[in-house]
Design a protein around this motif. Structure first.
Motif, short mmCIF file in Angstrom:
data_model
loop_
_atom_site.label_atom_id
_atom_site.label_comp_id
_atom_site.label_asym_id
_atom_site.label_seq_id
_atom_site.Cartn_x
_atom_site.Cartn_y
_atom_site.Cartn_z
N LYS A 182 39.25 45.58 46.48
CA LYS A 182 39.18 45.01 45.13
C LYS A 182 37.62 44.65 44.59
N ARG A 241 35.54 42.38 46.47
CA ARG A 241 35.72 41.03 46.11
C ARG A 241 35.01 40.58 47.06
N SER A 287 45.13 38.43 43.33
CA SER A 287 45.76 39.23 42.43
C SER A 287 45.09 40.67 42.45
N ASN A 318 43.81 43.12 40.88
CA ASN A 318 42.85 43.72 40.02
C ASN A 318 41.37 43.99 40.94
N SER A 340 43.89 40.10 35.31
CA SER A 340 44.75 39.92 36.29
C SER A 340 45.95 40.89 35.82
N HIS A 367 35.37 35.62 35.07
CA HIS A 367 36.39 35.78 35.85
C HIS A 367 37.49 36.27 35.04
MG MG Z 1 42.51 36.95 41.00
#
Ligand code: MG
Ligand code: TXA
Length: 358
Positions: free
Chosen positions: A64, A66, A151, A153, A159, A245
């Motif tokens: 991701k 992230r 999620s 994405n 998302s 976001h």
């Molecule tokens: Mg999310």
């Protein structure tokens, strides 16, 4: 599971009820072997990994893009599994689980030993939920492990509510996606922190604040302020609540105010932007699309105004306008009651934390 970054993602088609079983079994085997599987939940598609396997969970963050400081939700096949992932389960957690699970509610509890610290971003709490989608439940039952899943994405992006959205962001970065059709709720779960007194909603979502109040009269709503302005303990408590976001690539302007005033401002902004030569898209209820009919605006209709339908269509609408390479996307808020609160939160963050007050 060792995997080459160039390997294509396997797409396994399943019915909304999770058939054929062979597809679920294959996806479950990938999870048990430490692989990454995207799957439908009733809210949005999740990107799952074995929550007890740190290497597998690290793969989620990598796929991701992230930051590792943002913890993941652990998905369970049934509420009876709560004690196996939480350090302790207070009576109110059982009460909420009986009322709202399977469903779009995530409970923050003290962390248990079985869960990888990578899941909780090193913190001492863990988010858990039992999702309501038959495909997710079949996968969780068959895999027989708790599954960490954000999620599905790329970090900060909108998302996904279909398997195609997942592939648009993560093709070749994950092992498999179970394609079980579009998600019914369309916005993420409500995140409720039960380790605070009184309990607080960290993220509004599919279970409304009003519904929570029937069991938890003293529940606190989400902090209205930005994380920067919020008290430091709240920033730590709600680590993933970034200001930007859920965002599309195009510039997004979200109007907030009385309905008539929002529509008037939206039409005016559309006129100015199209006059400049911008490609303009709008996300509006059906009747408001009529007001834009004379302009060269790509209007995506969100239905007759029912909040559940707007929630279901919102992310797909943002992604569709991005695909059509809009310069500017215009929309507005939908009140703050019921699902309107989750819509307000997502739209504000998708617009980088700012609403255009009218
Ligand atoms: Mg999310
Ligand atoms: O509906 C959903 O919740 C979807 C589906 C796939 O279940 N999942 C989802 O996950 O939206 P994600 O990672 O995109 O968002 C989870 C949110 C993040 O804001 C994260 O910071 C917060 O939940 N969260 C997770 N664990 C937490 C914890 N222990 N304490 C505080 N916040 C937590």
């Amino acid at each position: 599971m060792a995997r080459s970054p160039r390997r294509r993602t396997a797409v396994l088609k399943v019915s909304s009820q999770g058939e054929p079983v062979a597809a679920i079994e294959r996806a479950a085997a990938i999870l048990r072997a430490g692989g990454l599987v995207a799957f439908p939940t009733e809210t949005v598609y999740g990107l799952g990994a074995d929550a007890t396997n740190s290497a597998a969970v690290l793969g989620i963050f990598k796929a991701k893009g992230r930051p590792r400081s943002d913890p993941l939700i652990v998905h369970l096949a049934a509420m009876d599994h709560m004690p196996s992932v939480a350090g302790s389960v207070p009576p109110i957690a059982w009460k909420l689980a009986r009322r709202f699970w399977p469903g779009p509610l995530t409970l923050i509890l003290p962390r248990g030993e079985a869960i990888s610290p990578v899941v909780t971003a090193g913190g001492d709490t863990v988010g858990v939920r039992v999702p309501a989608h038959p495909v997710a439940l079949a996968l969780l039952h068959t895999a027989g492990i708790p599954v960490a899943a954000p999620s599905a994405n790329r970090f900060m992006h909108t998302s996904p509510t279909t398997a195609a959205h997942v592939l648009a962001d993560l093709d070749s970065r994950i092992d498999c996606v179970l394609d079980g059709g579009p998600c019914a709720v369309g916005v993420e779960s409500t995140v409720l922190d039960l380790t605070m007194q009184p309990p607080r909603v960290l993220r509004p979502g599919g279970v409304t604040l009003e519904a929570l109040r029937t069991l938890l009269p003293d529940v606190q709503g989400p902090s209205d302020s930005t994380p920067r302005a919020a008290p430091p303990e709240l920033v730590v408590r709600a680590p993933g609540q970034m200001e930007r976001h859920y965002a599309p690539r195009a510039r997004l302007v979200v109007f907030d105010g009385e309905r008539e005033a929002m529509l008037e401002a939206l039409v005016e902004e559309a006129q100015e932007a199209t006059a400049r030569g911008d490609r303009v898209g709008a996300l509006v209820p059906d009747d408001e699309a009529e007001a834009l009919a004379g302009l060269s605006v790509v209007a995506i209709r969100l239905g007759a105004g029912d909040l559940a339908e707007i929630s279901r269509r919102l992310y797909a609408g943002l992604r569709a306008l991005d695909e059509q390479r809009m310069d500017l996307i215009l929309t507005h808020t939908f009140g703050r009651t019921g699902l309107g609160l989750a819509l307000w939160d997502r739209l504000r963050r998708a617009a980088g934390g700012r609403l255009r007050e009218v």
